[in-house]
Scaffold this motif. Structure first.
Motif, PDB file in Angstrom:
ATOM      1  N   LEU A 182      -2.807  -5.811   9.520  1.00 33.21           N
ATOM      2  CA  LEU A 182      -4.081  -5.408   8.908  1.00 33.21           C
ATOM      3  C   LEU A 182      -4.840  -6.620   8.371  1.00 33.21           C
ATOM      4  N   ARG A 183      -4.123  -7.559   7.764  1.00 35.34           N
ATOM      5  CA  ARG A 183      -4.783  -8.776   7.255  1.00 35.34           C
ATOM      6  C   ARG A 183      -5.467  -9.538   8.377  1.00 35.34           C
ATOM      7  N   ALA A 184      -4.811  -9.603   9.528  1.00 37.59           N
ATOM      8  CA  ALA A 184      -5.414 -10.312  10.668  1.00 37.59           C
ATOM      9  C   ALA A 184      -6.690  -9.609  11.120  1.00 37.59           C
ATOM     10  N   VAL A 185      -6.638  -8.277  11.165  1.00 37.86           N
ATOM     11  CA  VAL A 185      -7.819  -7.503  11.596  1.00 37.86           C
ATOM     12  C   VAL A 185      -8.969  -7.694  10.595  1.00 37.86           C
ATOM     13  N   LEU A 186      -8.654  -7.563   9.307  1.00 33.90           N
ATOM     14  CA  LEU A 186      -9.713  -7.623   8.284  1.00 33.90           C
ATOM     15  C   LEU A 186     -10.301  -9.026   8.166  1.00 33.90           C
ATOM     16  N   GLY A 187      -9.461 -10.037   8.288  1.00 34.11           N
ATOM     17  CA  GLY A 187      -9.919 -11.421   8.123  1.00 34.11           C
ATOM     18  C   GLY A 187     -10.602 -11.945   9.369  1.00 34.11           C
ATOM     19  N   SER A 188      -9.808 -12.344  10.349  1.00 36.31           N
ATOM     20  CA  SER A 188     -10.424 -12.946  11.542  1.00 36.31           C
ATOM     21  C   SER A 188     -11.106 -11.898  12.421  1.00 36.31           C
ATOM     22  N   GLY A 189     -10.680 -10.628  12.327  1.00 37.35           N
ATOM     23  CA  GLY A 189     -11.268  -9.605  13.192  1.00 37.35           C
ATOM     24  C   GLY A 189     -12.665  -9.174  12.765  1.00 37.35           C
ATOM     25  N   ILE A 190     -12.842  -8.864  11.477  1.00 39.73           N
ATOM     26  CA  ILE A 190     -14.130  -8.281  11.054  1.00 39.73           C
ATOM     27  C   ILE A 190     -14.773  -9.038   9.897  1.00 39.73           C
ATOM     28  N   GLY A 191     -14.242 -10.211   9.551  1.00 37.60           N
ATOM     29  CA  GLY A 191     -14.949 -11.107   8.629  1.00 37.60           C
ATOM     30  C   GLY A 191     -14.915 -10.734   7.167  1.00 37.60           C
ATOM     31  N   ARG A 247     -18.520  -7.005   6.821  1.00 40.41           N
ATOM     32  CA  ARG A 247     -18.654  -8.467   6.766  1.00 40.41           C
ATOM     33  C   ARG A 247     -18.830  -8.981   5.342  1.00 40.41           C
ATOM     34  N   ASP A 248     -18.000  -9.995   5.009  1.00 36.44           N
ATOM     35  CA  ASP A 248     -18.060 -10.726   3.731  1.00 36.44           C
ATOM     36  C   ASP A 248     -17.637  -9.914   2.502  1.00 36.44           C
ATOM     37  N   LYS A 249     -17.160  -8.692   2.692  1.00 33.89           N
ATOM     38  CA  LYS A 249     -16.694  -7.908   1.535  1.00 33.89           C
ATOM     39  C   LYS A 249     -15.290  -8.382   1.142  1.00 33.89           C
ATOM     40  N   PRO A 250     -14.997  -8.433  -0.154  1.00 35.08           N
ATOM     41  CA  PRO A 250     -13.623  -8.733  -0.588  1.00 35.08           C
ATOM     42  C   PRO A 250     -12.701  -7.546  -0.284  1.00 35.08           C
ATOM     43  N   ALA A 251     -11.493  -7.847   0.164  1.00 34.80           N
ATOM     44  CA  ALA A 251     -10.522  -6.798   0.502  1.00 34.80           C
ATOM     45  C   ALA A 251      -9.158  -7.127  -0.088  1.00 34.80           C
ATOM     46  N   ALA A 252      -8.426  -6.079  -0.439  1.00 32.33           N
ATOM     47  CA  ALA A 252      -7.021  -6.247  -0.820  1.00 32.33           C
ATOM     48  C   ALA A 252      -6.211  -5.205  -0.072  1.00 32.33           C
ATOM     49  N   VAL A 253      -4.991  -5.585   0.255  1.00 28.01           N
ATOM     50  CA  VAL A 253      -4.121  -4.740   1.072  1.00 28.01           C
ATOM     51  C   VAL A 253      -2.819  -4.489   0.311  1.00 28.01           C
ATOM     52  N   ILE A 254      -2.380  -3.240   0.316  1.00 27.40           N
ATOM     53  CA  ILE A 254      -1.117  -2.876  -0.325  1.00 27.40           C
ATOM     54  C   ILE A 254      -0.613  -1.635   0.390  1.00 27.40           C
ATOM     55  N   GLY A 255       0.674  -1.355   0.305  1.00 24.95           N
ATOM     56  CA  GLY A 255       1.176  -0.155   0.954  1.00 24.95           C
ATOM     57  C   GLY A 255       2.566   0.206   0.480  1.00 24.95           C
ATOM     58  N   ALA A 256       2.914   1.465   0.719  1.00 24.28           N
ATOM     59  CA  ALA A 256       4.207   1.974   0.276  1.00 24.28           C
ATOM     60  C   ALA A 256       4.941   2.644   1.425  1.00 24.28           C
ATOM     61  N   SER A 257       6.234   2.473   1.387  1.00 27.33           N
ATOM     62  CA  SER A 257       7.127   3.140   2.337  1.00 27.33           C
ATOM     63  C   SER A 257       8.467   3.284   1.647  1.00 27.33           C
ATOM     64  N   ALA A 258       9.288   4.208   2.151  1.00 31.24           N
ATOM     65  CA  ALA A 258      10.639   4.317   1.592  1.00 31.24           C
ATOM     66  C   ALA A 258      11.513   3.176   2.095  1.00 31.24           C
ATOM     67  N   GLY A 259      11.075   2.510   3.134  1.00 29.69           N
ATOM     68  CA  GLY A 259      11.883   1.466   3.766  1.00 29.69           C
ATOM     69  C   GLY A 259      11.967   0.192   2.935  1.00 29.69           C
ATOM     70  N   VAL A 260      12.986  -0.613   3.232  1.00 27.54           N
ATOM     71  CA  VAL A 260      13.238  -1.815   2.424  1.00 27.54           C
ATOM     72  C   VAL A 260      12.150  -2.871   2.635  1.00 27.54           C
ATOM     73  N   ILE A 261      11.673  -3.054   3.862  1.00 30.66           N
ATOM     74  CA  ILE A 261      10.616  -4.062   4.054  1.00 30.66           C
ATOM     75  C   ILE A 261       9.225  -3.457   3.913  1.00 30.66           C
ATOM     76  N   SER A 262       9.206  -2.182   3.616  1.00 29.06           N
ATOM     77  CA  SER A 262       8.039  -1.492   3.095  1.00 29.06           C
ATOM     78  C   SER A 262       6.648  -1.990   3.495  1.00 29.06           C
ATOM     79  N   THR A 263       6.207  -1.652   4.685  1.00 31.29           N
ATOM     80  CA  THR A 263       4.839  -1.873   5.184  1.00 31.29           C
ATOM     81  C   THR A 263       4.475  -3.344   5.409  1.00 31.29           C
TER      82      THR A 263
END
Ligand SMILES: Cc1cc2nc3c(=O)[nH]c(=O)nc-3n(C[C@H](O)[C@H](O)[C@H](O)COP(=O)(O)O)c2cc1C
Length: 191
Positions: free
Chosen positions: A127-136, A104-120
């Protein structure tokens, strides 16, 4: 001024994980801004609400590491167009038991890698939905989808492609500034 303590969470348990390599490169690029620690999640048992009181020892350790972090960086692959089960399991454990959400209330950043063109991109949206509205958590805006190429990061975790290096350095600097802006608010809330 003391550097922010950064907890780094990699959503892969694969030995040759490209996301771990990306995370190591980010830690190196952010060494002037953060004191980073990789938080292990591959030893957490499968979540079971029957085992919350008390939580198993690896979960207690993980929750303590999150609570000791000023900010959390999630570097994750995409599995079947969503968040890998390994990472979702860790998120659920540390959000529990009810009333003892370590995120709760911790700052978070999300990034990821894949070989695919739309890459994660799809996993990151979930994940943003879970971290934001899901767990605050306070999730930094913007987008960072890394299409991984085999020679992009060398054995010393240096980013060899200059345009990618600049992008990733700007990303970690932006996250350090974001976490810094939230620090007074978090201190006031904890007082
Ligand atoms: C179960 C599974 C599902 C996957 N689904 C996706 C996907 O939806 N999108 C994608 O870009 N790559 C997908 N991949 C390929 C991963 O991007 C690739 O395995 C990558 O190396 C995983 O990151 P890691 O090396 O950090 O584990 C999938 C791989 C696995 C094993």
């Amino acid at each position: 001024m003391a550097k922010n303590k950064l907890g780094v969470i990699v959503g892969s348990n694969r030995r040759e994980s490209i996301n771990r390599r990306l995370a190591q490169a980010l830690v190196q690029l952010g060494a002037d801004r953060f004191e980073a620690k990789f938080l292990r999640i591959d030893d957490l048992p499968m979540y079971n609400q029957d085992n919350e009181q008390p939580v198993p020892a690896p979960v207690a350790r993980f929750k303590g590491e999150i609570e000791a972090s000023d900010a959390l960086l999630f570097v994750t692959p995409e599995h079947s167009r969503s968040v890998p089960a390994l990472l979702k399991n860790a998120i659920d454990w540390a959000a529990r038991p009810y009333g003892k959400n370590s995120w709760r209330d911790k700052p978070a950043a999300v990034i990821g890698a894949s070989a695919g063109v739309i890459s994660t991109a799809v996993a990151q949206a979930h994940l943003r939905a879970v971290l934001g509205s899901g767990i605050g958590m306070h999730v930094m805006g913007g987008e960072a989808y890394i299409q991984f190429k085999p020679d992009m990061i060398d054995a010393q975790s240096k980013v060899t492609d200059e345009s990618v290096r600049k992008f990733l350095k700007a990303y970690v600097d932006q996250f350090a500034a974001f976490a810094g802006r939230l620090a007074p608010q978090r201190a006031a809330a904890a007082a």
